[in-house]
Design a protein around this motif. Structure first.
Motif, short mmCIF file in Angstrom:
data_model
loop_
_atom_site.label_atom_id
_atom_site.label_comp_id
_atom_site.label_asym_id
_atom_site.label_seq_id
_atom_site.Cartn_x
_atom_site.Cartn_y
_atom_site.Cartn_z
N GLY A 131 9.77 -5.32 -7.23
CA GLY A 131 8.78 -5.25 -8.30
C GLY A 131 7.42 -4.81 -7.80
O GLY A 131 6.74 -4.00 -8.43
N ALA A 132 7.02 -5.34 -6.65
CA ALA A 132 5.72 -4.97 -6.07
C ALA A 132 5.72 -3.53 -5.58
O ALA A 132 4.71 -2.83 -5.71
CB ALA A 132 5.36 -5.93 -4.94
N VAL A 133 6.84 -3.07 -5.03
CA VAL A 133 6.94 -1.67 -4.59
C VAL A 133 6.82 -0.74 -5.79
O VAL A 133 6.06 0.24 -5.75
CB VAL A 133 8.26 -1.44 -3.81
CG1 VAL A 133 8.51 0.05 -3.59
CG2 VAL A 133 8.24 -2.18 -2.47
N LEU A 134 7.53 -1.05 -6.87
CA LEU A 134 7.45 -0.22 -8.08
C LEU A 134 6.03 -0.23 -8.65
O LEU A 134 5.48 0.82 -8.98
CB LEU A 134 8.45 -0.72 -9.13
CG LEU A 134 8.44 0.01 -10.47
CD1 LEU A 134 8.73 1.49 -10.31
CD2 LEU A 134 9.43 -0.65 -11.42
N ALA A 135 5.42 -1.41 -8.74
CA ALA A 135 4.06 -1.51 -9.29
C ALA A 135 3.06 -0.73 -8.45
O ALA A 135 2.17 -0.05 -8.99
CB ALA A 135 3.64 -2.98 -9.38
N ARG A 165 0.85 -1.19 0.00
CA ARG A 165 0.00 0.00 0.00
C ARG A 165 0.88 1.23 0.00
O ARG A 165 1.76 1.38 0.86
CB ARG A 165 -0.90 0.01 1.23
CG ARG A 165 -1.91 1.17 1.23
CD ARG A 165 -2.75 1.19 2.49
NE ARG A 165 -2.00 1.44 3.70
CZ ARG A 165 -1.58 2.65 4.11
NH1 ARG A 165 -1.80 3.71 3.38
NH2 ARG A 165 -0.92 2.77 5.24
N ALA A 166 0.66 2.11 -0.97
CA ALA A 166 1.41 3.36 -1.06
C ALA A 166 0.64 4.46 -0.37
O ALA A 166 -0.58 4.56 -0.50
CB ALA A 166 1.66 3.73 -2.52
N ARG A 167 1.36 5.28 0.36
CA ARG A 167 0.79 6.47 0.99
C ARG A 167 1.71 7.64 0.68
O ARG A 167 2.90 7.45 0.44
CB ARG A 167 0.64 6.28 2.48
CG ARG A 167 1.95 6.06 3.21
CD ARG A 167 1.77 5.98 4.72
NE ARG A 167 2.99 5.64 5.40
CZ ARG A 167 3.97 6.48 5.69
NH1 ARG A 167 3.88 7.76 5.34
NH2 ARG A 167 5.06 6.07 6.32
N GLU A 168 1.13 8.82 0.64
CA GLU A 168 1.96 9.99 0.40
C GLU A 168 2.86 10.21 1.61
O GLU A 168 2.43 10.09 2.75
CB GLU A 168 1.10 11.21 0.10
CG GLU A 168 0.39 11.05 -1.24
CD GLU A 168 -0.31 12.31 -1.71
OE1 GLU A 168 0.19 13.42 -1.44
OE2 GLU A 168 -1.35 12.17 -2.38
N ALA A 169 4.11 10.52 1.33
CA ALA A 169 5.07 10.79 2.40
C ALA A 169 4.67 12.06 3.13
O ALA A 169 3.97 12.92 2.59
CB ALA A 169 6.48 10.93 1.83
N ALA A 170 5.14 12.18 4.36
CA ALA A 170 4.87 13.35 5.19
C ALA A 170 6.19 13.76 5.87
O ALA A 170 7.16 12.99 5.90
CB ALA A 170 3.83 13.02 6.25
N GLU A 171 6.20 14.96 6.41
CA GLU A 171 7.41 15.43 7.09
C GLU A 171 7.79 14.50 8.25
O GLU A 171 8.97 14.36 8.57
CB GLU A 171 7.20 16.86 7.58
CG GLU A 171 8.49 17.55 7.92
CD GLU A 171 8.35 19.03 8.15
OE1 GLU A 171 9.04 19.53 9.07
OE2 GLU A 171 7.59 19.69 7.43
N ALA A 172 6.82 13.82 8.83
CA ALA A 172 7.09 12.88 9.91
C ALA A 172 7.96 11.70 9.45
O ALA A 172 8.55 11.00 10.27
CB ALA A 172 5.78 12.37 10.50
N ASP A 173 8.06 11.48 8.13
CA ASP A 173 8.87 10.40 7.58
C ASP A 173 10.33 10.81 7.37
O ASP A 173 11.13 10.01 6.87
CB ASP A 173 8.30 9.96 6.22
CG ASP A 173 6.93 9.34 6.34
OD1 ASP A 173 6.77 8.43 7.16
OD2 ASP A 173 6.03 9.78 5.59
N ALA A 174 10.69 12.03 7.72
CA ALA A 174 12.00 12.59 7.38
C ALA A 174 13.16 11.70 7.83
O ALA A 174 14.05 11.39 7.03
CB ALA A 174 12.15 14.00 7.95
N ASP A 200 4.18 0.59 2.11
CA ASP A 200 4.14 -0.30 3.27
C ASP A 200 3.80 -1.71 2.83
O ASP A 200 3.02 -1.91 1.90
CB ASP A 200 3.07 0.17 4.27
CG ASP A 200 3.37 1.52 4.88
OD1 ASP A 200 4.55 1.83 5.10
OD2 ASP A 200 2.42 2.28 5.14
N HIS A 201 4.38 -2.67 3.52
CA HIS A 201 4.08 -4.09 3.32
C HIS A 201 3.95 -4.71 4.70
O HIS A 201 4.85 -4.56 5.54
CB HIS A 201 5.21 -4.76 2.53
CG HIS A 201 5.04 -6.23 2.34
ND1 HIS A 201 3.99 -6.77 1.64
CD2 HIS A 201 5.78 -7.26 2.77
CE1 HIS A 201 4.11 -8.09 1.64
NE2 HIS A 201 5.19 -8.41 2.32
#
Length: 150
Positions: free
Chosen positions: A93-97, A2-11, A57-58
Motif C-alpha cells: 500500500g505504501a509503495v503504491l501510494a 521514496r520513489a525515484r525514477e528508474a535508470a538503466e543501472a537498475d536493469a 526505496d524503503h
C-alpha cells in the motif's frame, strides 16, 4: 518510502523482479524475459514521455517498482511489483501510494487505471484499499479498476 525514477543501472534488479515466478503468474505476459529483451524494453520505457518507471526505496533499499503508462484520454495505467523479499511485510500500500504521489507530482497524473488478474486476490485487495473501484467489465481475465487522485 521514496520513489525515484528508474535508470538503466537498475536493469538487472528489475529483471530479477520481473522474472520471479509469482510476478510472472500475475502479469499479462508470463514468459521469462532475457536480459537483452529486458534492456531493449527498459531503454524504450526510459525514453518514452508517455511512461514513468519508478523504483521505490524503503529504509535505503529498493522494495518495489511502480510504472505508469499513458492511456487514451486522461488515464494512466499503473503496474506495481514488489521485490520477492519485500512481500508479506505490509509494504504494498505504501509503495503504491508513493508511486501515485510521484506520478501526480512529476506528470500531473489524475486518473489511474489498474488491470488486476482475476485470480490475484492480494492485488485486488491492495487496489480496493487504495480507493480503486470497478471501472469496466473484466477483459481477458483482468478486472478493470479506476481511481481519481486527489
Amino acid at each position: 518510502m521514496r520513489a525515484r525514477e528508474a535508470a538503466e543501472a537498475d536493469a538487472e534488479l528489475l529483471l530479477g523482479w520481473r522474472n520471479d515466478p509469482r510476478t510472472r503468474q500475475s502479469s499479462r505476459s508470463t514468459a521469462v524475459v532475457t536480459l537483452a529483451e529486458h534492456l531493449g524494453w527498459l531503454r524504450g520505457v526510459l525514453a518514452d514521455e508517455e511512461r514513468l518507471l519508478l523504483v521505490v526505496d524503503h529504509e535505503d533499499a529498493p522494495v518495489g517498482t511502480v510504472r505508469f503508462d499513458r492511456r487514451d484520454g486522461d488515464g494512466w495505467e499503473v503496474s506495481i511489483t514488489l521485490a520477492p523479499e519485500s512481500r508479506g511485510r505490509g509494504l504494498s500500500g505504501a509503495v503504491l501510494a508513493e508511486g501515485e504521489r510521484a506520478a501526480r507530482e512529476r506528470l500531473g497524473v489524475r486518473v489511474v487505471l489498474a488491470a488486476v488478474h482475476q485470480d490475484n486476490t492480494a492485488s485486488a485487495k491492495l487496489f480496493e484499499r487504495a480507493g480503486y473501484a470497478e471501472a469496466a467489465p473484466a477483459v481477458s481475465g483482468f478486472r478493470q479498476l479506476r481511481k481519481t487522485l486527489g
